[in-house]
Write a protein that holds these residues in place. Structure first.
Motif, short mmCIF file in Angstrom:
data_model
loop_
_atom_site.label_atom_id
_atom_site.label_comp_id
_atom_site.label_asym_id
_atom_site.label_seq_id
_atom_site.Cartn_x
_atom_site.Cartn_y
_atom_site.Cartn_z
N VAL A 36 99.51 10.30 -1.40
CA VAL A 36 98.93 9.42 -0.38
C VAL A 36 97.69 8.74 -0.94
O VAL A 36 96.73 9.41 -1.34
CB VAL A 36 98.57 10.21 0.90
N HIS A 37 97.72 7.41 -0.98
CA HIS A 37 96.58 6.61 -1.41
C HIS A 37 95.89 6.05 -0.17
O HIS A 37 96.54 5.66 0.80
CB HIS A 37 97.04 5.46 -2.30
N ARG A 38 94.58 5.97 -0.24
CA ARG A 38 93.82 5.56 0.93
C ARG A 38 93.76 4.04 1.11
O ARG A 38 93.34 3.56 2.15
CB ARG A 38 92.40 6.14 0.88
N ASP A 39 94.17 3.28 0.10
CA ASP A 39 94.21 1.83 0.27
C ASP A 39 95.37 1.26 -0.54
O ASP A 39 95.92 1.91 -1.43
CB ASP A 39 92.89 1.16 -0.09
N TYR A 40 95.72 0.01 -0.24
CA TYR A 40 96.88 -0.62 -0.85
C TYR A 40 96.69 -0.86 -2.34
O TYR A 40 97.63 -0.69 -3.13
CB TYR A 40 97.19 -1.95 -0.14
N ASP A 41 95.50 -1.27 -2.73
CA ASP A 41 95.26 -1.55 -4.15
C ASP A 41 95.44 -0.29 -5.00
O ASP A 41 95.91 -0.38 -6.14
CB ASP A 41 93.85 -2.11 -4.34
N ALA A 42 95.06 0.85 -4.46
CA ALA A 42 95.20 2.10 -5.21
C ALA A 42 96.68 2.41 -5.46
O ALA A 42 97.06 2.87 -6.54
CB ALA A 42 94.54 3.25 -4.46
N TRP A 46 109.50 4.74 -5.53
CA TRP A 46 109.04 3.80 -4.50
C TRP A 46 107.71 4.23 -3.88
O TRP A 46 107.44 5.42 -3.69
CB TRP A 46 110.06 3.73 -3.37
N GLY A 47 106.91 3.21 -3.54
CA GLY A 47 105.72 3.41 -2.72
C GLY A 47 105.79 2.48 -1.52
O GLY A 47 106.45 1.43 -1.58
N ILE A 48 105.13 2.85 -0.45
CA ILE A 48 105.12 2.05 0.77
C ILE A 48 103.69 1.66 1.10
O ILE A 48 102.79 2.51 1.14
CB ILE A 48 105.73 2.82 1.95
N LEU A 49 103.48 0.35 1.34
CA LEU A 49 102.16 -0.14 1.74
C LEU A 49 102.04 -0.10 3.25
O LEU A 49 102.58 -0.97 3.95
CB LEU A 49 101.95 -1.59 1.26
N ALA A 106 100.55 4.33 1.02
CA ALA A 106 99.15 3.90 1.17
C ALA A 106 98.80 3.86 2.65
O ALA A 106 99.36 3.06 3.41
CB ALA A 106 98.94 2.52 0.56
N THR A 107 97.91 4.74 3.06
CA THR A 107 97.41 4.77 4.43
C THR A 107 96.11 5.57 4.47
O THR A 107 95.95 6.53 3.72
CB THR A 107 98.42 5.39 5.41
N SER A 108 95.21 5.16 5.33
CA SER A 108 93.96 5.90 5.49
C SER A 108 94.07 6.96 6.57
O SER A 108 93.12 7.69 6.82
CB SER A 108 92.83 4.93 5.83
N SER A 109 95.24 7.06 7.22
CA SER A 109 95.44 8.00 8.31
C SER A 109 96.20 9.22 7.83
O SER A 109 97.40 9.14 7.53
CB SER A 109 96.20 7.32 9.46
#
Length: 319
Positions: free
Chosen positions: A51-57, A3-6, A32-35
């Protein structure tokens, strides 16, 4: 299921993230979060989290099988469709859409992708609702004559996202989905007409609703508010008995999950579930459905609940 969370929403950190982590057959692997600060809250219970910095990633991450979406209400449809088109299963927070017709777009994307998609309507996975449905449909209270629902809490904070019209805020989108969907799930019936609807607004969002509806074989009444003392209950009232759920929506948070059955003979029985976690059960049921099992609330069910909400707003005439 990986699972991933947007988005690093508070609810995702305190409830759904831990539920995914605890569910059998599930693993929380990405966020996915920039924080960086918000990410730490998730890494405290899922230390290997990517941790991805944006949702598309995150949607492009081949190591993610399913996505949970806790974004603001007005973003639900677009990101659910994007996630399906990216080949992910999707569990999206309620309300999955702000009008019933919008759910048709999600259904089409689900069917085209062959992936599982559902609204996070967790209450139907709790054993108290499974039991209530069994009793009501099985004739334990005779002919059902009336359903009465109360769901209220007090949130006057104008900075809270639930009080912002531009993000799809309001009491009915937030908790009306439970008041309406619970009755539909237990009874299997649909409203014929909304016979009364009073909806009061503050700052562009609904904060109080009193609703009456005709379900053909029984009547329905509800009070939903985000400006009242917290209260919640559901009563299924038949001609020879009744079923009452005393903490139907926030089980073991508002109060212990309890079902009370009263019959015409004066017998009263209590059933309680002090340990059941409907968020964990929801994740497990979703994973099973992605493998072909039946699911308690498919998108078609969610569309029916939103259709009832659309009927309420139309009857009130002041949206």
């Amino acid at each position: 299921m990986r699972w991933g969370i947007l988005g690093a929403a508070h609810f995702a950190r305190t409830q759904m993230g831990p539920a995914i982590h605890a569910a059998k057959g599930a693993e929380l692997v990405a966020l996915a979060t920039s924080s960086a600060e918000k990410a730490e809250g998730f890494q405290s219970f899922a230390p290997g989290l990517r941790v991805h910095r944006d949702y598309d990633a995150l949607l492009a991450d081949p190591g993610v099988d399913a996505v949970y979406i806790p974004l603001p209400n007005h973003l639900h449809v677009d990101w659910t469709v994007k996630a399906l088109e990216a080949g992910k299963h999707v569990l999206c927070e309620k309300p999955i859409a702000l009008q019933a017709a919008q759910i048709d777009r999600i259904i089409a994307a689900r069917d085209a992708s062959g992936k599982m998609a559902a609204e996070a309507f967790m209450i139907v996975h709790h054993p108290q609702f499974v039991r209530a449905r069994e009793l009501v449909r099985g004739g334990a209270i005779g002919r059902l004559r009336h359903v009465e629902v109360v769901f209220t809490y007090n949130n006057p904070d104008r900075a809270n996202i639930r009080n912002k019209p531009e993000t799809g805020g309001g009491g009915l989108p937030d908790i009306g989905v439970y008041a309406f969907g619970a009755a539909r799930f237990v009874t299997g019936a649909e409203p014929v007409a909304v016979t009364h609807a009073r909806v009061d607004y503050e700052g562009g969002v609904d904060v109080f609703a009193q609703v009456a509806a005709d379900f053909g074989d029984f009547t329905y009444g509800a009070v939903v508010s985000t400006r009242m003392q917290p209260a919640q209950s559901i009563l299924f009232h038949g001609d020879t008995g009744l079923v009452r759920l005393t903490s139907p929506f926030n089980a073991n948070v508002y109060d212990m999950a309890e079902l009370v059955l009263e019959t015409e003979a004066g017998k009263r029985t209590h059933e309680r579930w002090p340990a059941a976690n409907h968020y964990v059960l929801q994740v497990e049921a979703f994973g099973a459905a992605a493998q072909g099992a039946d699911y308690a609330c498919p998108l078609e069910f969610s569309r029916g609940t939103q259709a009832m909400m659309d009927m309420v707003f139309a009857a009130a005439g002041n949206r």
